[in-house]
Design a protein around this motif. Structure first.
Motif, mmCIF file in Angstrom:
data_model
loop_
_atom_site.group_PDB
_atom_site.id
_atom_site.type_symbol
_atom_site.label_atom_id
_atom_site.label_comp_id
_atom_site.label_asym_id
_atom_site.label_seq_id
_atom_site.Cartn_x
_atom_site.Cartn_y
_atom_site.Cartn_z
ATOM 1 N N LYS A 231 -63.740 -40.934 115.404
ATOM 2 C CA LYS A 231 -65.126 -40.458 115.359
ATOM 3 C C LYS A 231 -65.303 -39.191 114.526
ATOM 4 O O LYS A 231 -66.415 -38.877 114.127
ATOM 5 N N THR A 232 -64.222 -38.458 114.261
ATOM 6 C CA THR A 232 -64.327 -37.189 113.528
ATOM 7 C C THR A 232 -63.067 -36.967 112.696
ATOM 8 O O THR A 232 -61.987 -37.415 113.072
ATOM 9 N N ASP A 233 -63.227 -36.273 111.583
ATOM 10 C CA ASP A 233 -62.122 -36.104 110.637
ATOM 11 C C ASP A 233 -61.893 -34.638 110.295
ATOM 12 O O ASP A 233 -62.766 -33.783 110.479
ATOM 13 N N SER A 234 -60.657 -34.406 109.767
ATOM 14 C CA SER A 234 -60.315 -33.127 109.149
ATOM 15 C C SER A 234 -59.870 -33.454 107.723
ATOM 16 O O SER A 234 -58.936 -34.251 107.532
ATOM 17 N N THR A 235 -60.520 -32.859 106.716
ATOM 18 C CA THR A 235 -60.310 -33.267 105.321
ATOM 19 C C THR A 235 -59.956 -32.080 104.424
ATOM 20 O O THR A 235 -60.300 -30.921 104.698
ATOM 21 N N PHE A 236 -59.294 -32.442 103.321
ATOM 22 C CA PHE A 236 -58.955 -31.474 102.268
ATOM 23 C C PHE A 236 -59.416 -32.093 100.948
ATOM 24 O O PHE A 236 -59.012 -33.207 100.583
ATOM 25 N N THR A 237 -60.260 -31.366 100.203
ATOM 26 C CA THR A 237 -60.873 -31.879 98.971
ATOM 27 C C THR A 237 -60.706 -30.861 97.837
ATOM 28 O O THR A 237 -60.779 -29.646 98.065
ATOM 29 N N GLY A 238 -60.507 -31.366 96.624
ATOM 30 C CA GLY A 238 -60.450 -30.496 95.457
ATOM 31 C C GLY A 238 -60.873 -31.254 94.209
ATOM 32 O O GLY A 238 -60.635 -32.461 94.094
ATOM 33 N N PHE A 239 -61.493 -30.547 93.250
ATOM 34 C CA PHE A 239 -61.889 -31.210 91.996
ATOM 35 C C PHE A 239 -62.057 -30.166 90.886
ATOM 36 O O PHE A 239 -62.286 -28.977 91.141
ATOM 37 N N LEU A 240 -61.935 -30.645 89.658
ATOM 38 C CA LEU A 240 -62.070 -29.803 88.462
ATOM 39 C C LEU A 240 -63.553 -29.537 88.197
ATOM 40 O O LEU A 240 -64.342 -30.473 88.091
ATOM 41 N N VAL A 241 -63.911 -28.260 88.073
ATOM 42 C CA VAL A 241 -65.293 -27.901 87.739
ATOM 43 C C VAL A 241 -65.487 -27.921 86.217
ATOM 44 O O VAL A 241 -66.413 -28.534 85.700
ATOM 45 N N TYR A 242 -64.610 -27.220 85.500
ATOM 46 C CA TYR A 242 -64.625 -27.294 84.030
ATOM 47 C C TYR A 242 -63.233 -26.957 83.507
ATOM 48 O O TYR A 242 -62.462 -26.236 84.130
ATOM 49 N N SER A 243 -62.923 -27.510 82.351
ATOM 50 C CA SER A 243 -61.589 -27.372 81.770
ATOM 51 C C SER A 243 -61.551 -26.248 80.741
ATOM 52 O O SER A 243 -62.565 -25.888 80.141
ATOM 53 N N ASP A 244 -60.336 -25.713 80.520
ATOM 54 C CA ASP A 244 -60.113 -24.723 79.471
ATOM 55 C C ASP A 244 -59.774 -25.373 78.136
ATOM 56 O O ASP A 244 -59.681 -24.700 77.120
ATOM 57 N N TRP A 245 -59.577 -26.680 78.119
ATOM 58 C CA TRP A 245 -59.237 -27.359 76.882
ATOM 59 C C TRP A 245 -60.422 -27.323 75.948
ATOM 60 O O TRP A 245 -61.565 -27.562 76.339
ATOM 61 N N LYS A 246 -60.134 -27.026 74.659
ATOM 62 C CA LYS A 246 -61.204 -26.952 73.652
ATOM 63 C C LYS A 246 -60.765 -27.691 72.403
ATOM 64 O O LYS A 246 -59.582 -27.782 72.083
ATOM 65 N N ASN A 247 -61.757 -28.190 71.658
ATOM 66 C CA ASN A 247 -61.537 -28.833 70.361
ATOM 67 C C ASN A 247 -60.585 -30.013 70.430
ATOM 68 O O ASN A 247 -59.829 -30.275 69.494
ATOM 69 N N SER A 248 -60.600 -30.714 71.562
ATOM 70 C CA SER A 248 -59.786 -31.913 71.668
ATOM 71 C C SER A 248 -60.704 -33.127 71.576
ATOM 72 O O SER A 248 -61.752 -33.175 72.216
ATOM 73 N N ALA A 249 -60.296 -34.092 70.733
ATOM 74 C CA ALA A 249 -61.168 -35.241 70.517
ATOM 75 C C ALA A 249 -61.266 -36.102 71.767
ATOM 76 O O ALA A 249 -62.337 -36.569 72.149
ATOM 77 N N VAL A 250 -60.122 -36.339 72.391
ATOM 78 C CA VAL A 250 -60.107 -37.238 73.541
ATOM 79 C C VAL A 250 -59.243 -36.609 74.631
ATOM 80 O O VAL A 250 -58.161 -36.109 74.348
ATOM 81 N N PHE A 251 -59.744 -36.665 75.837
ATOM 82 C CA PHE A 251 -58.970 -36.213 76.991
ATOM 83 C C PHE A 251 -58.500 -37.435 77.760
ATOM 84 O O PHE A 251 -59.278 -38.351 78.013
ATOM 85 N N ALA A 252 -57.244 -37.449 78.098
ATOM 86 C CA ALA A 252 -56.716 -38.584 78.834
ATOM 87 C C ALA A 252 -56.990 -38.415 80.315
ATOM 88 O O ALA A 252 -57.076 -37.299 80.802
#
Length: 252
Positions: A231-252
Motif C-alpha cells: 500500500k505504500t512505498d519508499s523510493t529513490f529517484t534521480g535524473f539529469l537536469v542539463y548536461s555540460d556537453w557542448k558542440n556535440s552533434a549526437v549524444f548517445a
C-alpha cells in the motif's frame, strides 16, 4: 740759289698736279684702290634686329643608356597617421541562393534517469553507514543505477536532481544523501507510535562528473524506520537536469 719760298711753291704745284692725275686715273679705274688706302672709318651704328628664324629640325634620338645597378633597399619609413574613416559604401547586390546542404543527423539530447524502491522483503533495521539498497527498479534505461549496491554512477557530466521519499513506520528515520562518501543533505522524521505510517521526503541538486557516485545512507542506528508494503512505498529517484556537453552533434 733758289729761295726756300720758291721751292715751297713748286712742291705745292707738284702735289696738286699729282692729285688731279691720280683722281683721273681712279675715275678711269686705271689705278688699283689698294694704292690709295685711307685710314679706317668710324664704326657704324648697330643694325635693326632681324626677324626670328624658322624652327630647326628635331635631332636624332640618343642611344639607350646601360641599365643602372639596383640600389640598396632603403630604411622603412615611419608609420603614417591614421586616415579619416571612409564613407560607407552602398549595399551590394543580394547573392544567389546557395545549394541545399546535406541532411544532418538528428541530435539526441543526453539522457540519464532512474527510479527504484524498497521491496517488501528488505530486512530491517538497516546498519549505520550502509547504502540503502532500493532493489525494485522501476526505471533505469541507461543502466546508471545499480540495484545490487543501491548506488547511482554518473556517465554524463552535468547537473542532476535526486529525491528520496520514505514511508516511516515502527521507528523514527534519519538518512543522508551521499556523494562520493560526503554527505550532501540529511533528513529526519520522528515516529511517535502512531497507528498509521508517516512519510519523509527530501531532494537536492548536485553537479556530477563521470565516475561520481550518489546513494542514500543510514545516519543513526536507532532511526531506521524505512518501510514498504503493498500500500505504500519508499523510493529513490534521480535524473539529469542539463548536461555540460557542448558542440556535440549526437549524444548517445
Amino acid at each position: 740759289m733758289t729761295s726756300p719760298r720758291l721751292l715751297a711753291l713748286l712742291l705745292l704745284n707738284l702735289v696738286c698736279g699729282l692729285q688731279v692725275s691720280l683722281s683721273d686715273l681712279l675715275e678711269d679705274n686705271k689705278i688699283p684702290p689698294s694704292l690709295c688706302t685711307g685710314h679706317p672709318g668710324i664704326p657704324g651704328s648697330s643694325g635693326v634686329h632681324g626677324t626670328p628664324g624658322q624652327p630647326g629640325r628635331d635631332g636624332r634620338d640618343g642611344r639607350d643608356a646601360a641599365p643602372a645597378e639596383k640600389g640598396e633597399k632603403g630604411d622603412r619609413g615611419q608609420q603614417g597617421e591614421l586616415g579619416m574613416r571612409g564613407i560607407t559604401g552602398d549595399n551590394g547586390d543580394r547573392g544567389e541562393k546557395g545549394e541545399r546542404g546535406k541532411e544532418g543527423e538528428c541530435a539526441v539530447a543526453p539522457k540519464s534517469a532512474f527510479t527504484a524502491k524498497l521491496s517488501e522483503t528488505v530486512a530491517t533495521p538497516l546498519t549505520v553507514g550502509d547504502a540503502v539498497r532500493f532493489d525494485k527498479v522501476t526505471l533505469n534505461e541507461q543502466g546508471d543505477f545499480n540495484r545490487e549496491t543501491g548506488r547511482f554512477t554518473c556517465k554524463i557530466p552535468g547537473v542532476y536532481y535526486f529525491a528520496v521519499h520514505a514511508t516511516v513506520y515502527r521507528a523514527s528515520l534519519q538518512f543522508d544523501l551521499i556523494k562520493n562518501g560526503h554527505t550532501m543533505a540529511s533528513y529526519f522524521q520522528f515516529y511517535g507510535n502512531w497507528p498509521k505510517p508517516a512519510s519523509l521526503s527530501g531532494g537536492t541538486m548536485l553537479h556530477l562528473i563521470p565516475g561520481d557516485q550518489v546513494w542514500v545512507q543510514m545516519a543513526l542506528g536507532e532511526y531506521s524506520g524505512f518501510y514498504s508494503s503493498s500500500k505504500t512505498d519508499s523510493t529513490f529517484t534521480g535524473f539529469l537536469v542539463y548536461s555540460d556537453w557542448k558542440n556535440s552533434a549526437v549524444f548517445a
